[in-house]
Design an enzyme around this catalytic site. Sequence first.
Site, PDB file in Angstrom:
ATOM      1  N   CYS A   1     -20.069  82.219  28.396  1.00 41.74           N
ATOM      2  CA  CYS A   1     -18.725  82.478  27.879  1.00 41.74           C
ATOM      3  C   CYS A   1     -18.706  83.766  27.054  1.00 41.74           C
ATOM      4  O   CYS A   1     -18.770  84.845  27.623  1.00 41.74           O
ATOM      5  CB  CYS A   1     -18.199  81.271  27.112  1.00 41.74           C
ATOM      6  SG  CYS A   1     -16.400  81.330  26.883  1.00 41.74           S
TER       7      CYS A   1
ATOM      8  N   GLU B   1     -23.318  73.854  29.297  1.00 44.43           N
ATOM      9  CA  GLU B   1     -23.846  72.872  28.344  1.00 44.43           C
ATOM     10  C   GLU B   1     -22.896  71.699  28.134  1.00 44.43           C
ATOM     11  O   GLU B   1     -23.282  70.680  27.544  1.00 44.43           O
ATOM     12  CB  GLU B   1     -24.154  73.549  27.004  1.00 44.43           C
ATOM     13  CG  GLU B   1     -22.981  73.792  26.087  1.00 44.43           C
ATOM     14  CD  GLU B   1     -22.098  74.972  26.449  1.00 44.43           C
ATOM     15  OE1 GLU B   1     -21.117  75.225  25.737  1.00 44.43           O
ATOM     16  OE2 GLU B   1     -22.391  75.657  27.464  1.00 44.43           O
TER      17      GLU B   1
ATOM     18  N   HIS C   1     -18.903  76.824  30.522  1.00 49.82           N
ATOM     19  CA  HIS C   1     -19.832  76.227  29.561  1.00 49.82           C
ATOM     20  C   HIS C   1     -20.705  75.177  30.246  1.00 49.82           C
ATOM     21  O   HIS C   1     -20.393  73.980  30.203  1.00 49.82           O
ATOM     22  CB  HIS C   1     -19.053  75.589  28.404  1.00 49.82           C
ATOM     23  CG  HIS C   1     -18.502  76.581  27.439  1.00 49.82           C
ATOM     24  ND1 HIS C   1     -19.176  76.961  26.294  1.00 49.82           N
ATOM     25  CD2 HIS C   1     -17.353  77.300  27.461  1.00 49.82           C
ATOM     26  CE1 HIS C   1     -18.462  77.861  25.639  1.00 49.82           C
ATOM     27  NE2 HIS C   1     -17.345  78.081  26.325  1.00 49.82           N
TER      28      HIS C   1
END
Length: 227
Positions: free
Chosen positions: A114, A211, A209
């Site tokens: 990002c 994660e 993202h």
Amino acid sequence: MNRPLIGISTYWEQKASWGVWELPAALLPAGYPLLVQSAGGLAAMLPPDGPERAAATVARLDGLVIAGGPDVDPACYGAEREERTGPPAHRRDAWELALIDAALRSGTPLLGICRGMQLMNVALGGTLVQHLEGHSEKVGAFGTHAVMPVMGTLYASIAPEATTGVPTYHHQAVDRLGRDLVVSAHSDDGTPEAIELPRPAWALGVQWHPEMGDDTRVMEALVRAAS
């Protein structure tokens, strides 16, 4: 096999609260180290430091992740601040730009997430769109949208299917590409969703993202390169 050491840049906040404490803190959402660990790496937090120490820091790493976070200061790419651009994080900008430069100079595998992707673009002379509609569902909540790989790229070798649903939360994007970078994935509105340097470099930025999702392939690819 030894697990590669993957450094992850962090937030630097003047006020954070936990237990009975309210103090300045280096912060990192747990999803980042958990993703590194699940992909087979060892996670190390890299709080902002003097930019002159970036090369020595990267020299001790096998791979580097530039994490998501606040908007990049438009001054870093020679633009005036627009109304909807967030407040600057000067210390973090300077540190992460130096980390990116050190990783590119040393050939250390690099993943930007990002803000990290946007900063990779800026580090190589590119610019950003300061506000983009439709890529955040609401404040403080991740959404999902599809990204499409560009065939023949590193990203396409990691996720070759025609479309992949990814967790997303951003309002800025790559505008003019930095030198030598290529777009390796895009959304259905044409927004660049991944950028990379051509081989033999291993330098990839993703606008989403990973994660925050279940797809570990991007991080696994970084860990393999770092091994």
